[in-house]
Design an enzyme around this catalytic site. Structure first.
Site, PDB file in Angstrom:
ATOM      1  N   HIS A 143      -3.472   3.680   0.470  1.00 56.06           N
ATOM      2  CA  HIS A 143      -3.613   2.984   1.788  1.00 56.06           C
ATOM      3  C   HIS A 143      -4.955   3.699   2.470  1.00 56.06           C
ATOM      4  O   HIS A 143      -5.799   3.253   3.036  1.00 56.06           O
ATOM      5  CB  HIS A 143      -2.395   3.330   2.596  1.00 56.06           C
ATOM      6  CG  HIS A 143      -2.234   2.267   3.882  1.00 56.06           C
ATOM      7  ND1 HIS A 143      -1.084   2.087   4.390  1.00 56.06           N
ATOM      8  CD2 HIS A 143      -3.150   1.929   4.547  1.00 56.06           C
ATOM      9  CE1 HIS A 143      -1.345   1.336   5.488  1.00 56.06           C
ATOM     10  NE2 HIS A 143      -2.482   1.093   5.589  1.00 56.06           N
TER      11      HIS A 143
ATOM     12  N   LYS B 115       0.889  -1.162  -0.059  1.00 53.04           N
ATOM     13  CA  LYS B 115      -0.037   0.053   0.086  1.00 53.04           C
ATOM     14  C   LYS B 115       0.903   1.404   0.089  1.00 53.04           C
ATOM     15  O   LYS B 115       1.951   1.215   0.637  1.00 53.04           O
ATOM     16  CB  LYS B 115      -0.791   0.006   1.207  1.00 53.04           C
ATOM     17  CG  LYS B 115      -1.818  -1.355   1.613  1.00 53.04           C
ATOM     18  CD  LYS B 115      -2.724  -1.321   2.455  1.00 53.04           C
ATOM     19  CE  LYS B 115      -3.129  -2.469   2.650  1.00 53.04           C
ATOM     20  NZ  LYS B 115      -2.351  -3.500   3.679  1.00 53.04           N
TER      21      LYS B 115
HETATM   22  N1  LIG Z   1      -5.762  -1.074   4.568  1.00 48.54           N
HETATM   23  C1  LIG Z   1      -5.787  -0.787   5.879  1.00 48.54           C
HETATM   24  O1  LIG Z   1      -5.995   0.534   6.129  1.00 48.54           O
HETATM   25  C2  LIG Z   1      -5.651  -1.901   6.944  1.00 48.54           C
HETATM   26  C3  LIG Z   1      -5.464  -3.178   6.587  1.00 48.54           C
HETATM   27  N2  LIG Z   1      -5.329  -4.082   7.631  1.00 48.54           N
HETATM   28  C4  LIG Z   1      -4.532  -5.309   7.030  1.00 48.54           C
HETATM   29  O2  LIG Z   1      -5.600  -6.219   7.791  1.00 48.54           O
HETATM   30  C5  LIG Z   1      -4.925  -7.253   8.645  1.00 48.54           C
HETATM   31  C6  LIG Z   1      -5.687  -8.056   9.585  1.00 48.54           C
HETATM   32  O3  LIG Z   1      -6.375  -7.060  10.474  1.00 48.54           O
HETATM   33  P1  LIG Z   1      -5.508  -6.541  11.750  1.00 48.54           P
HETATM   34  O4  LIG Z   1      -6.158  -4.983  12.178  1.00 48.54           O
HETATM   35  O5  LIG Z   1      -4.470  -6.914  11.907  1.00 48.54           O
HETATM   36  O6  LIG Z   1      -6.525  -7.519  12.886  1.00 48.54           O
HETATM   37  P2  LIG Z   1      -7.323  -9.041  12.934  1.00 48.54           P
HETATM   38  O7  LIG Z   1      -8.615  -8.697  12.681  1.00 48.54           O
HETATM   39  O8  LIG Z   1      -6.775  -9.759  11.775  1.00 48.54           O
HETATM   40  O9  LIG Z   1      -6.950  -9.199  14.262  1.00 48.54           O
HETATM   41  C7  LIG Z   1      -5.773  -9.625  14.613  1.00 48.54           C
HETATM   42  C8  LIG Z   1      -5.829  -9.796  16.341  1.00 48.54           C
HETATM   43  O10 LIG Z   1      -6.400 -10.993  16.304  1.00 48.54           O
HETATM   44  C9  LIG Z   1      -5.476 -11.920  17.006  1.00 48.54           C
HETATM   45  N3  LIG Z   1      -5.978 -13.284  16.598  1.00 48.54           N
HETATM   46  C10 LIG Z   1      -5.252 -13.789  15.465  1.00 48.54           C
HETATM   47  N4  LIG Z   1      -5.947 -14.791  15.020  1.00 48.54           N
HETATM   48  C11 LIG Z   1      -6.718 -15.245  16.265  1.00 48.54           C
HETATM   49  C12 LIG Z   1      -7.344 -16.185  16.446  1.00 48.54           C
HETATM   50  N5  LIG Z   1      -7.558 -17.454  15.714  1.00 48.54           N
HETATM   51  N6  LIG Z   1      -8.271 -16.153  17.612  1.00 48.54           N
HETATM   52  C13 LIG Z   1      -8.192 -15.320  18.331  1.00 48.54           C
HETATM   53  N7  LIG Z   1      -7.274 -14.212  18.057  1.00 48.54           N
HETATM   54  C14 LIG Z   1      -6.628 -14.053  16.893  1.00 48.54           C
HETATM   55  C15 LIG Z   1      -3.999 -11.467  16.854  1.00 48.54           C
HETATM   56  O11 LIG Z   1      -3.171 -11.723  17.834  1.00 48.54           O
HETATM   57  P3  LIG Z   1      -1.806 -12.805  17.642  1.00 48.54           P
HETATM   58  O12 LIG Z   1      -1.129 -11.892  16.855  1.00 48.54           O
HETATM   59  O13 LIG Z   1      -1.302 -12.743  18.972  1.00 48.54           O
HETATM   60  O14 LIG Z   1      -2.438 -14.254  17.179  1.00 48.54           O
HETATM   61  C16 LIG Z   1      -4.349  -9.849  16.736  1.00 48.54           C
HETATM   62  O15 LIG Z   1      -4.113  -9.396  18.212  1.00 48.54           O
HETATM   63  C17 LIG Z   1      -3.719  -6.306   9.025  1.00 48.54           C
HETATM   64  O16 LIG Z   1      -2.516  -7.158   9.532  1.00 48.54           O
HETATM   65  C18 LIG Z   1      -3.281  -5.687   7.727  1.00 48.54           C
HETATM   66  O17 LIG Z   1      -2.504  -6.523   6.862  1.00 48.54           O
HETATM   67  C19 LIG Z   1      -5.632  -3.923   8.946  1.00 48.54           C
HETATM   68  C20 LIG Z   1      -5.907  -2.556   9.382  1.00 48.54           C
HETATM   69  C21 LIG Z   1      -6.194  -1.553   8.361  1.00 48.54           C
HETATM   70  O1  LIG Z   2      -3.223  -0.588   7.630  1.00 44.97           O
HETATM   71  C1  LIG Z   2      -3.685  -0.545   8.915  1.00 44.97           C
HETATM   72  C2  LIG Z   2      -3.731   0.909   9.358  1.00 44.97           C
HETATM   73  O2  LIG Z   2      -4.466   1.613   8.351  1.00 44.97           O
HETATM   74  C3  LIG Z   2      -2.589   1.607   9.899  1.00 44.97           C
HETATM   75  O3  LIG Z   2      -1.375   1.727   8.907  1.00 44.97           O
HETATM   76  C4  LIG Z   2      -2.911   3.073  10.112  1.00 44.97           C
HETATM   77  O4  LIG Z   2      -3.663   2.948  11.159  1.00 44.97           O
HETATM   78  C5  LIG Z   2      -1.685   3.683  10.480  1.00 44.97           C
HETATM   79  O5  LIG Z   2      -0.757   2.957  11.034  1.00 44.97           O
HETATM   80  C6  LIG Z   2      -1.872   4.939  11.479  1.00 44.97           C
HETATM   81  O6  LIG Z   2      -1.438   4.638  12.548  1.00 44.97           O
HETATM   82  O7  LIG Z   2      -2.456   5.697  10.704  1.00 44.97           O
END
Ligand SMILES: NC(=O)C1=CN([C@@H]2O[C@H](COP(=O)(O)OP(=O)(O)OC[C@H]3O[C@@H](n4cnc5c(N)ncnc54)[C@H](OP(=O)(O)O)[C@@H]3O)[C@@H](O)[C@H]2O)C=CC1
Ligand SMILES: O=C[C@H](O)[C@@H](O)[C@@H](O)[C@H](O)C(=O)O
Length: 298
Positions: free
Chosen positions: A121, A88
């Site tokens: 992004h 992104k």
């Molecule tokens: N385009 C954008 O602006 C955004 C993109 N994203 C993308 O989406 C991805 C996923 O979203 P994200 O916000 O990270 O969060 P998720 O919804 O994927 O949740 C991740 C959290 O859940 C925990 N977890 C993972 N697997 C399990 C399970 N099976 N049971 C219970 N808990 C679990 C993880 O802990 P642990 O690691 O300890 O397992 C972590 O704390 C991001 O990593 C990113 O790549 C996310 C936000 C914004």
């Molecule tokens: O992709 C995941 C989220 O968008 C993250 O990239 C943003 O929240 C950024 O870190 C910020 O703090 O603004």
């Protein structure tokens, strides 16, 4: 969804075929806040759990680590053409002249000569060094059309297979579609039972744009794996709450990119094929109330 061939002995992974004809594996590994073990997580996800899709971003600060994990997976025999890597373009680079250098930096860190999907992004440009959240005067004029033209040139030059957007609104999407020669193939947005994003989802479907659900577990802040409704459905289906949440996203018709830094959960999170959430349970999950939020960036 087209089902692809079994991967390295893993259960079949479904794919979504994008408008460009490129196939996106339905489940990807998220890498936001993936931490110091990112390379290990990426390698494990691909070589041991069967992931073929990894989602990252320059802003996550882990692209070098993701690159090491991808390199290790390919050295273990995984073919680059079987991998789908997303990155992104960050808000400070939302000016035409910074698009290509930003992508080139991402390719260098990922040790790749192309990526499969490159997203804007967030749909607002930030001043270099802007605070989080941005303060007055730090959100700058965004030449969306000029930036998108540069994104289209990346596709023409073979550095990126598809281009997309994240965190867009319908208004912003329609502004982009008025000028785009290559429409966004994917819109990535937050989506889980506590934030269904129905309006944007419907708009993308109407416009033929695939949707990827991010934060499918509610992210770490609002982790829905402990929600009693989710737990009840999971118990009934003899699945984990995480698997139910990821399967829910797939059954809505989106690809999904759960993040975990734990090997067992990485493996657990992709065991979401070959079974369904029955309709009555799917509806129960859909009945979970959306959070009430004042969306600032519209
Ligand atoms: N385009 C954008 O602006 C955004 C993109 N994203 C993308 O989406 C991805 C996923 O979203 P994200 O916000 O990270 O969060 P998720 O919804 O994927 O949740 C991740 C959290 O859940 C925990 N977890 C993972 N697997 C399990 C399970 N099976 N049971 C219970 N808990 C679990 C993880 O802990 P642990 O690691 O300890 O397992 C972590 O704390 C991001 O990593 C990113 O790549 C996310 C936000 C914004
Ligand atoms: O992709 C995941 C989220 O968008 C993250 O990239 C943003 O929240 C950024 O870190 C910020 O703090 O603004």
């Amino acid at each position: 969804m087209a089902s692809a061939k079994a991967t390295m002995g893993q259960e079949k992974q479904d794919h979504f075929v994008l408008k460009s004809g490129h196939a996106m594996p339905a489940v990807g590994l998220g890498t936001w806040r993936a931490g110091s073990d990112t390379a290990h997580s990426v390698q494990t996800a691909i070589t041991e759990a069967g992931y073929r899709h990894v989602d990252t971003a320059a802003e996550y600060g882990v692209e070098k680590e993701v690159g090491k994990g991808l390199r290790a997976a390919m050295e273990a025999g995984i073919d680059r053409k079987d991998l789908f890597v997303t990155s992104k373009l960050w808000c400070t680079n939302l000016v035409p002249e910074r698009v290509r250098p930003a992508l080139e930096s991402t390719l260098k860190d990922l040790q790749l000569d192309y990526i499969d999907l490159y997203h804007i992004h967030w749909p607002f440009r930030l001043k270099d060094g802007a605070h989080k959240p941005p303060e007055a005067g730090e959100v700058l004029e965004f030449d969306m059309e000029g930036v998108w033209k540069e994104m289209e040139n990346l596709v023409k030059d073979g550095l990126v297979k598809d281009i997309g957007v994240c965190n867009y609104t319908v208004t912003k999407l329609d502004r982009l579609l008025r000028s785009a020669k290559i429409p966004p193939a994917v819109c990535q947005m937050e989506m889980h039972p506590g934030w269904k994003n129905d309006k944007m989802f419907e708009a993308c479907k109407k416009r033929g744009i695939h949707v990827t659900a991010y934060s499918p577990l509610g992210s770490s802040e609002k982790n829905l794996a402990h929600d009693p409704v989710v737990e009840k459905v999971a118990n009934k289906l003899n699945k984990t709450p995480g698997q139910v949440l990821i399967r829910w996203a797939l059954q809505r018709g989106t690809s999904v990119i759960p993040k975990s830094s734990k090997d067992e959960r990485i493996k657990e999170n992709i065991q979401v094929f070959g079974w369904e959430i029955p309709e009555e349970d799917f509806k129960v999950l859909c009945s979970i109330k959306d959070e009430v939020r004042d969306c600032k960036y519209t």
